[in-house]
Design a protein around this motif. Structure first.
Motif, PDB file in Angstrom:
ATOM      1  N   LEU A   1       0.314  -1.259   0.110  1.00 54.17           N
ATOM      2  CA  LEU A   1       0.271  -0.216  -0.195  1.00 54.17           C
ATOM      3  C   LEU A   1       1.178   1.526   0.140  1.00 54.17           C
ATOM      4  O   LEU A   1       1.936   1.378   0.431  1.00 54.17           O
TER       5      LEU A   1
ATOM      6  N   LYS B   1     -11.643   4.310   6.586  1.00 52.78           N
ATOM      7  CA  LYS B   1     -12.592   3.112   6.392  1.00 52.78           C
ATOM      8  C   LYS B   1     -13.157   1.968   7.522  1.00 52.78           C
ATOM      9  O   LYS B   1     -13.747   2.360   7.514  1.00 52.78           O
ATOM     10  N   ILE B   2     -11.960   1.284   8.076  1.00 53.31           N
ATOM     11  CA  ILE B   2     -12.413   0.571   9.548  1.00 53.31           C
ATOM     12  C   ILE B   2     -12.681   1.783  10.310  1.00 53.31           C
ATOM     13  O   ILE B   2     -13.413   1.056  10.994  1.00 53.31           O
ATOM     14  N   TYR B   3     -12.259   2.899  10.934  1.00 51.13           N
ATOM     15  CA  TYR B   3     -12.733   3.732  12.231  1.00 51.13           C
ATOM     16  C   TYR B   3     -14.136   4.106  11.975  1.00 51.13           C
ATOM     17  O   TYR B   3     -14.581   4.876  12.563  1.00 51.13           O
TER      18      TYR B   3
ATOM     19  N   GLU C   1      -2.533   5.514   0.624  1.00 47.92           N
ATOM     20  CA  GLU C   1      -3.844   3.546   1.007  1.00 47.92           C
ATOM     21  C   GLU C   1      -4.070   3.267   2.585  1.00 47.92           C
ATOM     22  O   GLU C   1      -4.849   3.100   2.987  1.00 47.92           O
ATOM     23  N   PHE C   2      -2.618   3.397   2.637  1.00 54.41           N
ATOM     24  CA  PHE C   2      -2.661   3.312   4.104  1.00 54.41           C
ATOM     25  C   PHE C   2      -4.110   4.289   5.521  1.00 54.41           C
ATOM     26  O   PHE C   2      -5.076   3.476   5.878  1.00 54.41           O
TER      27      PHE C   2
ATOM     28  N   PHE D   1      -6.728   3.519   4.301  1.00 55.75           N
ATOM     29  CA  PHE D   1      -8.212   2.365   4.846  1.00 55.75           C
ATOM     30  C   PHE D   1      -8.485   1.987   6.546  1.00 55.75           C
ATOM     31  O   PHE D   1      -9.669   1.483   6.526  1.00 55.75           O
ATOM     32  N   LEU D   2      -7.391   3.169   6.719  1.00 52.46           N
ATOM     33  CA  LEU D   2      -7.735   3.405   9.123  1.00 52.46           C
ATOM     34  C   LEU D   2      -9.158   4.211   8.401  1.00 52.46           C
ATOM     35  O   LEU D   2      -9.891   4.331   9.419  1.00 52.46           O
TER      36      LEU D   2
END
Lengths: 232, 409
Positions: free
Chosen positions: A88, A99-101, A92-93, A96-97
């Motif tokens: 990534l 979206k997760i949080y 992008e990282f 990603f976070l």
């Protein structure tokens, strides 16, 4: 109280990693754990984050004894040896976070990381310091109520370490977040922490504001306290 | 759902930006299918499957009991010279063949292919052709002699094998069927092998990058973590499958369609076989379902292997290669022994029409999966008794529990 640790003990075989450790982290406070390698700092953090179970004692985070997904969304943990997902890019990282949080702005994270154009490079190409900066920035971007940072400035150059310290300190002050911070840099501890907890051989040997501890030991700085504690 | 999708997306980005994975799931499968296509064309070119009632050249039939009328009649219908001397393919019709057929049982015959190369594809396809010819001739003799009642089990299958068309065997069927079966077996083996590796490497990447601990502290349910991972691996496996199918399609359409066997395009025959009904559905759908099942099983296994064995990417690669190879052995063995008397499967499924080939692929796919599980359990036990650091019971229990929850979900 964000975190309440009472009389926690933990052993690995015959090795006593934690002996009757207690600490409290209220909002807007930065509590630092200091001590030599193997003092039990990381073990304590892992127990607080629910990754290890203590042999004895109690741990309450956000007033609860068990972690849930909802509670995890209010906290951010940066492990000592945290890596980044291979392949990534930094951006992008961060994405990603978010979206997760379910919250946070990538642009804000990008700003905190101070990585500039490097943010669009793959994290595999990052230096250790760059990775740490991105991971700290990710935490700040998510604005959690509790941040647990295990050596966030390890491997970070002096200038960026200063930047990280300032960002973390102002985050705690402005957003009212509680922060648990570990470091081997005693100057950093003096600068960042409201409370320092000195650990040795799994036990808490000293706790209080850095200035108070220094005054108590009648030395010039926390480093001397550290050396005196370790050498007995 | 959005969290799981984010995990899948992250998984795919990590996997598809890894050169090894990219080569394994796209380039290698496509090339392997082209290779199979090349071998198939060579096989068809090298073997003379003639039209009508004639047998492949080089076949000689030996009657163990020259007084067996049925056996003699069958041999005559097969159209090959009779004699027990040296021959490239020597079919020995065993004593008691006629009696067995009369009782509605299977007569026994042994085919010996004289070859210096046990992996020779032309020999293997020829033995399949001879076998079909024998079955068809036996059926015709049985019908003509009015042997009714309980027909021999294998002969029932022969009806589906294009026998009762006024010819003993349909031209091109033997070779195309055999090559299609080869392709399917290779395809199943590759899917199994590549998916196990990808699943294992995916966990290896996570462990090597030291992100597992962080992941456990994110606001994610464990089932979301595992489902995200397995879905990512499965998606990668499906890409492998697509690549394989693309290679297969290219092979059959672009290469095989140029080849005519018995006056018909070999590719047409393949399409006809795939369109045939099987379990009430077109053959192609049944094959697809079999391969998807295999992809899913291998994804689960690969991920499980990763959690159990892989401490880093290299470990994942070694462990999954070992397990993948060992579990693919039954297929390799079958390929090596195909059509020879040394292959026990040959007696269970003496004919390889497409249906059997596909059923067999399914059987082998599940067999491979079960064997993989067994091996992993044995490996875990060995590690437990050796008391090495590689054995992490909590991780295994976590892996199994999480997988079960993932499956239920």
């Amino acid at each position: 109280m964000l975190v309440e640790v009472s009389s926690v003990s933990k052993s690995f075989g015959n090795v006593r990693a934690l002996v009757n450790v207690s600490l409290r982290v209220p909002p807007s406070r930065i509590v630092c754990l200091v001590g030599p390698n193997g003092a039990g700092k990381t073990t304590l953090l892992r127990i607080i984050m629910g990754l290890l179970k203590p042999d004895g004692g109690t741990v309450r985070v956000f007033g609860r004894a068990e972690w849930s997904t909802e509670l995890r969304s209010r906290a951010y943990y940066l492990p000592q040896e945290a890596g980044l997902p291979k392949g990534l890019t930094g951006r992008e990282f961060l994405s990603f976070l978010t979206k997760i949080y379910g919250r946070g702005s990538v642009e804000r994270g990008a700003e905190f990381s101070n990585l500039g154009k490097d943010l669009d490079r793959r994290v595999d190409e990052y230096s250790t310091g760059m990775k740490r900066r991105l991971l700290v920035a990710a935490g700040l971007m998510l604005e959690p109520e509790l941040m647990v940072l295990d050596e966030p400035t390890a491997g970070v150059d002096v200038v960026h370490a200063l930047y990280v310290r300032e960002a973390v300190t102002s985050f705690a002050r402005e957003k009212g977040a509680g922060i648990i911070y570990t470091s081997h840099n005693m100057l950093e501890v003096q600068y960042v922490c409201d409370e320092a907890i000195v650990m040795h051989q799994g036990a808490v040997v000293e706790a209080g504001a850095p200035d108070e501890i220094i005054a108590k030991y009648k030395v010039k700085n926390l480093e001397e306290v550290f050396v005196r504690v370790v050498r007995g | 759902m959005s969290k799981t999708l984010a995990l899948v997306q992250r998984e795919l980005l990590s996997l598809f930006r890894d050169r090894y994975v990219l080569f394994s799931v796209i380039v290698a499968p496509f090339l392997s299918m082209l290779l199979i296509g090349g071998i198939t064309v060579a096989a068809i070119s090298n073997i003379e499957v003639e039209q009508g009632n004639k047998a492949p050249s080089g076949l000689s039939i030996c009657l163990e009991d020259p007084g067996d009328e049925i056996a003699a009649e069958v041999a005559k219908r097969m159209g090959a010279p009779i004699g027990c001397g040296e021959a490239r393919y020597l079919l020995t019709i065993k004593e008691g063949f006629g009696d067995a057929v009369e009782r509605g049982q299977r007569g026994r015959a042994v085919l010996r292919a004289v070859t210096t190369n046990p992996l020779s594809l032309p020999d293997a396809t020829a033995t399949v052709a001879v076998n079909q010819l024998l079955e068809a001739a036996t059926l015709q003799v049985a019908i003509e002699r009015g042997i009714v009642g309980r027909p021999p089990p294998a002969l029932v299958e022969v009806e589906r094998l294009y026998v009762v068309r006024g010819k003993v065997m349909s031209e091109s069927v033997a070779t195309v069927t055999a090559s299609l079966m080869y392709a399917l077996l290779f395809l199943a083996m590759l899917i199994h092998f590549v998916t196990i590796q990808v699943g294992s490497i995916s966990v290896g990447i996570e462990k090597e990058a030291k992100i597992a601990e962080s992941l456990f502290t994110y606001p994610l349910e464990r089932w979301q973590l595992v489902t995200g991972k397995i879905a990512g691996v499965l998606a990668t496996s499906l890409v492998t499958l697509l690549s394989l199918l693309a290679g297969l399609l290219f092979t059959y359409v672009a290469i095989l369609s140029q080849v005519e066997v018995g006056g018909r395009a070999a590719a047409d025959e393949v399409l006809r076989i795939l369109g045939e009904a099987s379990f009430g559905l077109p053959q192609a759908m049944v094959t697809g379902a079999a391969l998807l099942t295999l992809a899913l099983t291998s994804s689960l296994l690969g991920t499980l292997f990763g959690y159990i064995f892989a401490r880093d990417i290299r470990g994942a690669l070694v462990a999954s290669s070992y397990v993948g190879l060992v579990t693919a052995l039954p297929v390799l063995l079958d390929l090596m022994l195909l059509g020879s008397e040394g292959n026990p499967i040959f007696y269970v499924f003496p004919i390889y029409p497409p249906l059997e080939a596909i059923r067999f692929s399914l059987f082998e796919a599940w067999g491979m999966s079960l064997l993989s599980l067994l091996l992993s359990a044995l490996y875990a036990l060995a590690l437990f008794f050796l008391n090495t650091k590689a054995f992490q019971p909590s991780l295994i229990i976590y892996g199994i529990r999480a997988l079960l929850r993932g499956i239920v979900f």
